[in-house]
Design a protein around this motif. Structure first.
Motif, PDB file in Angstrom:
ATOM      1  N   ARG A  36     -20.545-106.248 -22.704  1.00  0.00           N
ATOM      2  CA  ARG A  36     -19.289-105.609 -22.274  1.00  0.00           C
ATOM      3  C   ARG A  36     -19.210-105.514 -20.753  1.00  0.00           C
ATOM      4  O   ARG A  36     -18.188-105.876 -20.152  1.00  0.00           O
ATOM      5  CB  ARG A  36     -19.149-104.230 -22.911  1.00  0.00           C
ATOM      6  N   TYR A  37     -20.269-105.033 -20.119  1.00  0.00           N
ATOM      7  CA  TYR A  37     -20.272-104.917 -18.658  1.00  0.00           C
ATOM      8  C   TYR A  37     -20.113-106.290 -18.000  1.00  0.00           C
ATOM      9  O   TYR A  37     -19.395-106.441 -17.015  1.00  0.00           O
ATOM     10  CB  TYR A  37     -21.563-104.269 -18.166  1.00  0.00           C
ATOM     11  N   SER A  38     -20.803-107.283 -18.521  1.00  0.00           N
ATOM     12  CA  SER A  38     -20.748-108.619 -17.923  1.00  0.00           C
ATOM     13  C   SER A  38     -19.352-109.209 -18.010  1.00  0.00           C
ATOM     14  O   SER A  38     -18.865-109.807 -17.047  1.00  0.00           O
ATOM     15  CB  SER A  38     -21.750-109.543 -18.592  1.00  0.00           C
ATOM     16  N   LEU A  39     -18.709-109.060 -19.150  1.00  0.00           N
ATOM     17  CA  LEU A  39     -17.365-109.604 -19.293  1.00  0.00           C
ATOM     18  C   LEU A  39     -16.369-108.879 -18.397  1.00  0.00           C
ATOM     19  O   LEU A  39     -15.496-109.506 -17.787  1.00  0.00           O
ATOM     20  CB  LEU A  39     -16.919-109.556 -20.761  1.00  0.00           C
ATOM     21  N   ARG A  40     -16.519-107.569 -18.281  1.00  0.00           N
ATOM     22  CA  ARG A  40     -15.648-106.815 -17.374  1.00  0.00           C
ATOM     23  C   ARG A  40     -15.885-107.229 -15.922  1.00  0.00           C
ATOM     24  O   ARG A  40     -14.936-107.449 -15.158  1.00  0.00           O
ATOM     25  CB  ARG A  40     -15.875-105.316 -17.539  1.00  0.00           C
ATOM     26  N   ALA A  41     -17.144-107.345 -15.535  1.00  0.00           N
ATOM     27  CA  ALA A  41     -17.484-107.696 -14.154  1.00  0.00           C
ATOM     28  C   ALA A  41     -17.063-109.131 -13.826  1.00  0.00           C
ATOM     29  O   ALA A  41     -16.547-109.399 -12.735  1.00  0.00           O
ATOM     30  CB  ALA A  41     -18.980-107.509 -13.912  1.00  0.00           C
ATOM     31  N   MET A  42     -17.275-110.050 -14.748  1.00  0.00           N
ATOM     32  CA  MET A  42     -16.868-111.441 -14.520  1.00  0.00           C
ATOM     33  C   MET A  42     -15.345-111.537 -14.423  1.00  0.00           C
ATOM     34  O   MET A  42     -14.819-112.300 -13.606  1.00  0.00           O
ATOM     35  CB  MET A  42     -17.392-112.347 -15.642  1.00  0.00           C
ATOM     36  N   SER A  43     -14.633-110.769 -15.228  1.00  0.00           N
ATOM     37  CA  SER A  43     -13.166-110.744 -15.148  1.00  0.00           C
ATOM     38  C   SER A  43     -12.721-110.209 -13.797  1.00  0.00           C
ATOM     39  O   SER A  43     -11.805-110.749 -13.169  1.00  0.00           O
ATOM     40  CB  SER A  43     -12.580-109.871 -16.264  1.00  0.00           C
ATOM     41  N   ASP A  44     -13.368-109.160 -13.342  1.00  0.00           N
ATOM     42  CA  ASP A  44     -13.056-108.573 -12.042  1.00  0.00           C
ATOM     43  C   ASP A  44     -13.307-109.590 -10.933  1.00  0.00           C
ATOM     44  O   ASP A  44     -12.476-109.774 -10.030  1.00  0.00           O
ATOM     45  CB  ASP A  44     -13.907-107.318 -11.828  1.00  0.00           C
ATOM     46  N   LEU A  45     -14.419-110.273 -11.012  1.00  0.00           N
ATOM     47  CA  LEU A  45     -14.750-111.298 -10.023  1.00  0.00           C
ATOM     48  C   LEU A  45     -13.699-112.405 -10.032  1.00  0.00           C
ATOM     49  O   LEU A  45     -13.255-112.867  -8.977  1.00  0.00           O
ATOM     50  CB  LEU A  45     -16.142-111.873 -10.314  1.00  0.00           C
TER      51      LEU A  45
END
Length: 180
Positions: A36-45
């Motif tokens: 979940r954190y990775s997908l949110r962070a990658m989306s933000d990036l």
């Protein structure tokens, strides 16, 4: 967001599998905090890195409410997996190694070592009862459908919310508190 996709797949498959017009119970798959954190962070990036300019981990962590140290570890895995590039220094940070349209969700989860599993019978060890279990093929079919969705959904799709949902109140994203 991913939880919503799984709700759709589960609903579709179970509504076709159950006979006599009775609908099956919708089940959920919970993704790990890492996923979940990775997908949110990658989306933000994806949203904040223009022309492959680096974005600082602290900025992403702040916007996404993710601990900086944890995000640094996740981005390290994603960099080693070839999905991110990094720049050191005061103006450093991370950026996508490829366009977001070329990175799919399945690839991100695989790079992190976060497989999607539906019960113990779908693990690599297999199921002792697969030949007699009445639900084995159902879970295998559900997993195949979810895998297909994850492979066909790009990082850009989730970052820019390009995923369409059926016009059904069961899939109201405003009421989905999962944060996926």
């Amino acid at each position: 967001m991913i939880l919503i996709l799984i709700k759709i797949v589960a609903y579709d498959i179970l509504s076709r599998v159950v006979k006599n017009g009775q609908k099956g119970e919708i089940f959920f798959v919970k993704f790990s905090t890492t996923a979940r954190y990775s997908l949110r962070a990658m989306s933000d990036l994806c949203l904040h890195s223009k022309n492959f300019e680096p974005v600082s981990v602290s900025d992403i962590a702040s916007r996404q409410n993710i601990p900086v140290n944890y995000l640094e570890q996740l981005f390290g895995k994603l960099r080693r997996g070839g999905l991110l590039e990094s720049v050191r220094g005061a103006q450093g940070g991370y950026f996508l190694a490829r366009p977001a349209t070329e990175i799919n969700i399945a690839e991100i989860l695989e790079t992190l070592g976060e497989p999607v599993i539906f019960g113990m019978c779908q693990t690599e060890k297999g199921c002792e009862n697969s030949s007699t279990c009445p639900t084995f093929k159902l879970w295998r079919k559900v997993k195949g459908s979810v895998d297909e969705i994850l492979e066909q959904t790009s990082l850009e799709d989730i970052a820019y919310r390009k995923i369409s949902l059926p016009d059904d109140e069961d899939f109201d994203t405003d009421n989905d508190k999962g944060g996926n």
